[in-house]
Design a protein around this motif. Sequence first.
Motif, mmCIF file in Angstrom:
data_model
loop_
_atom_site.group_PDB
_atom_site.id
_atom_site.type_symbol
_atom_site.label_atom_id
_atom_site.label_comp_id
_atom_site.label_asym_id
_atom_site.label_seq_id
_atom_site.Cartn_x
_atom_site.Cartn_y
_atom_site.Cartn_z
ATOM 1 N N ALA A 63 0.910 -1.344 0.247
ATOM 2 C CA ALA A 63 0.073 0.048 -0.180
ATOM 3 C C ALA A 63 0.751 1.265 0.016
ATOM 4 O O ALA A 63 1.880 1.350 0.594
ATOM 5 C CB ALA A 63 -0.919 -0.051 1.094
ATOM 6 N N VAL A 64 0.461 2.077 -0.740
ATOM 7 C CA VAL A 64 1.103 3.748 -0.678
ATOM 8 C C VAL A 64 0.040 4.580 -0.123
ATOM 9 O O VAL A 64 -1.074 4.339 -0.772
ATOM 10 C CB VAL A 64 1.776 4.018 -1.962
ATOM 11 C CG1 VAL A 64 1.848 5.271 -2.093
ATOM 12 C CG2 VAL A 64 3.039 3.034 -2.297
ATOM 13 N N ILE A 65 0.308 5.430 0.668
ATOM 14 C CA ILE A 65 -0.761 6.551 1.100
ATOM 15 C C ILE A 65 0.129 7.857 1.059
ATOM 16 O O ILE A 65 1.084 7.932 1.636
ATOM 17 C CB ILE A 65 -1.359 6.306 2.750
ATOM 18 C CG1 ILE A 65 -2.007 5.014 2.592
ATOM 19 C CG2 ILE A 65 -2.044 7.281 2.930
ATOM 20 C CD1 ILE A 65 -2.293 4.561 3.953
ATOM 21 N N SER A 66 -0.439 8.852 0.243
ATOM 22 C CA SER A 66 0.129 9.989 0.405
ATOM 23 C C SER A 66 -0.805 11.164 1.026
ATOM 24 O O SER A 66 -2.292 10.967 0.572
ATOM 25 C CB SER A 66 0.210 10.472 -1.143
ATOM 26 O OG SER A 66 0.375 11.880 -1.317
ATOM 27 N N ILE A 67 -0.455 11.569 2.168
ATOM 28 C CA ILE A 67 -1.047 12.624 2.810
ATOM 29 C C ILE A 67 -0.926 14.042 2.299
ATOM 30 O O ILE A 67 0.042 14.912 2.779
ATOM 31 C CB ILE A 67 -0.778 12.583 4.274
ATOM 32 C CG1 ILE A 67 -0.958 11.111 4.716
ATOM 33 C CG2 ILE A 67 -1.703 13.626 5.188
ATOM 34 C CD1 ILE A 67 -0.498 10.877 6.104
ATOM 35 N N ASP A 68 -1.681 14.465 1.263
ATOM 36 C CA ASP A 68 -1.750 15.853 0.963
ATOM 37 C C ASP A 68 -0.375 16.182 0.033
ATOM 38 O O ASP A 68 -0.032 17.167 0.177
ATOM 39 C CB ASP A 68 -1.992 16.889 1.635
ATOM 40 C CG ASP A 68 -3.009 18.389 1.172
ATOM 41 O OD1 ASP A 68 -3.777 17.904 0.238
ATOM 42 O OD2 ASP A 68 -2.487 19.191 1.489
ATOM 43 N N GLY A 69 0.186 15.058 -0.650
ATOM 44 C CA GLY A 69 1.387 15.376 -1.529
ATOM 45 C C GLY A 69 0.819 15.063 -2.943
ATOM 46 O O GLY A 69 0.692 13.770 -3.249
ATOM 47 N N THR A 75 -3.213 2.533 -3.647
ATOM 48 C CA THR A 75 -2.701 3.729 -3.325
ATOM 49 C C THR A 75 -3.758 4.607 -2.956
ATOM 50 O O THR A 75 -4.965 4.737 -3.861
ATOM 51 C CB THR A 75 -2.204 4.423 -4.699
ATOM 52 O OG1 THR A 75 -0.999 3.508 -4.948
ATOM 53 C CG2 THR A 75 -1.510 5.718 -4.561
ATOM 54 N N LEU A 76 -3.775 5.043 -1.782
ATOM 55 C CA LEU A 76 -4.833 6.454 -1.276
ATOM 56 C C LEU A 76 -3.939 7.539 -1.126
ATOM 57 O O LEU A 76 -2.823 7.775 -0.732
ATOM 58 C CB LEU A 76 -5.220 5.488 0.227
ATOM 59 C CG LEU A 76 -5.916 6.666 0.807
ATOM 60 C CD1 LEU A 76 -7.321 6.829 0.273
ATOM 61 C CD2 LEU A 76 -6.009 6.262 2.354
ATOM 62 N N VAL A 77 -4.878 8.833 -1.782
ATOM 63 C CA VAL A 77 -4.388 10.108 -1.733
ATOM 64 C C VAL A 77 -5.332 10.624 -0.728
ATOM 65 O O VAL A 77 -6.499 10.935 -0.988
ATOM 66 C CB VAL A 77 -4.198 10.766 -3.086
ATOM 67 C CG1 VAL A 77 -3.963 12.140 -2.823
ATOM 68 C CG2 VAL A 77 -3.349 10.023 -3.962
ATOM 69 N N LEU A 78 -5.040 11.273 0.219
ATOM 70 C CA LEU A 78 -5.753 12.043 1.283
ATOM 71 C C LEU A 78 -5.601 13.543 0.865
ATOM 72 O O LEU A 78 -4.442 14.272 0.569
ATOM 73 C CB LEU A 78 -5.359 11.781 2.578
ATOM 74 C CG LEU A 78 -5.467 10.490 3.169
ATOM 75 C CD1 LEU A 78 -5.100 10.468 4.696
ATOM 76 C CD2 LEU A 78 -6.819 9.919 2.728
ATOM 77 N N ASN A 111 -6.254 1.152 -8.815
ATOM 78 C CA ASN A 111 -5.371 1.034 -7.901
ATOM 79 C C ASN A 111 -5.380 2.184 -6.995
ATOM 80 O O ASN A 111 -4.986 2.388 -5.850
ATOM 81 C CB ASN A 111 -4.068 0.856 -8.190
ATOM 82 C CG ASN A 111 -3.964 -0.463 -8.721
ATOM 83 O OD1 ASN A 111 -4.202 -1.601 -8.437
ATOM 84 N ND2 ASN A 111 -2.987 -0.747 -9.952
ATOM 85 N N LEU A 112 -6.193 3.083 -7.594
ATOM 86 C CA LEU A 112 -6.094 4.426 -7.107
ATOM 87 C C LEU A 112 -7.490 4.949 -6.093
ATOM 88 O O LEU A 112 -8.420 5.060 -6.834
ATOM 89 C CB LEU A 112 -5.759 5.632 -7.987
ATOM 90 C CG LEU A 112 -5.633 7.015 -7.543
ATOM 91 C CD1 LEU A 112 -4.567 7.249 -6.382
ATOM 92 C CD2 LEU A 112 -5.362 7.974 -8.598
ATOM 93 N N THR A 113 -7.339 5.375 -4.881
ATOM 94 C CA THR A 113 -8.472 5.843 -3.970
ATOM 95 C C THR A 113 -8.237 7.429 -3.745
ATOM 96 O O THR A 113 -7.095 7.662 -3.215
ATOM 97 C CB THR A 113 -8.754 5.108 -2.936
ATOM 98 O OG1 THR A 113 -8.947 3.683 -3.469
ATOM 99 C CG2 THR A 113 -9.891 5.501 -2.136
ATOM 100 N N VAL A 114 -9.255 8.241 -3.978
ATOM 101 C CA VAL A 114 -9.094 9.777 -3.553
ATOM 102 C C VAL A 114 -10.006 9.735 -2.281
ATOM 103 O O VAL A 114 -11.097 9.796 -2.517
ATOM 104 C CB VAL A 114 -8.902 10.555 -4.605
ATOM 105 C CG1 VAL A 114 -8.831 11.964 -4.105
ATOM 106 C CG2 VAL A 114 -8.059 10.266 -5.662
ATOM 107 N N VAL A 115 -9.549 10.420 -1.211
ATOM 108 C CA VAL A 115 -10.337 10.960 -0.111
ATOM 109 C C VAL A 115 -10.167 12.112 0.516
ATOM 110 O O VAL A 115 -8.807 12.705 0.797
ATOM 111 C CB VAL A 115 -10.140 9.912 1.177
ATOM 112 C CG1 VAL A 115 -11.131 10.240 2.279
ATOM 113 C CG2 VAL A 115 -10.557 8.379 0.696
#
Length: 231
Positions: free
Chosen positions: A89-95, A157-160, A196-200
């Motif tokens: 998993a990859v998570i980007s916190i406002d990047g 991959t999750l992007v917050l 693969n990409l989720t945006v929250v």
Amino acid sequence: MIDFGGSGPQVLLLHGLGGSAEDWREFAGHLTDTHHVLAVDLRAELPWSWDIALADIEALDLDNPAVVGMSYGGMIAGRWAARHPECPAVISIDGHRGGLTAPANYPGMVSTRVESELAALRTVFEAQAQTPFLEVVFDAFVADDTIDAFAKAQCPTLVLLATRNIQQARDFEELMAAGRRGVERDLTTAAAANPNLTVVKVDGTHGMVTAQPAAIAAIVREYLPPSRNNL
């Protein structure tokens, strides 16, 4: 490298520009009951490039950790997702996208106003780049668009996305709001094409890791591969 401890699948934390692994201490404490949490001090000297930043992480020789980054670290994480299909998993916190990109990335604002404010914001950024290393990284960071990397994510991959401005951006409220609209527009399009990409969206600012560590850690934990003990 800081080992915050914990048991379970490894999680590697990547800090923001100008920060350090220590910035994650409070956040990490909310994950160690289910995961083994590590944080690395990202390169702070030349030479530097996005590829070098990725190579530095590969050289850590860890046990295929999930990768979580905030801001600049999240932009590195996005590139990791595009290159490492084996990553759990990859998570980007406002990047996601730098602050000085094409006017088309600021929908809802008159283009001449966008160009004027971007020029003013560049002056602010340049004043913050007080070392040769920061000059090089800032030049890439503020003009970079990581959304293309997220669109090519090969692992979950999750992007917050932050929904509010930080206090320091109060002189550029309209520009920052327009920039968020553009990011949401383009990431939503990317997510529609890439399963693969989720945006929250998160009710918080770019500094959400510091301001809301428990709440953001709860979102991250929900997305991370579970500990075997929880299966």
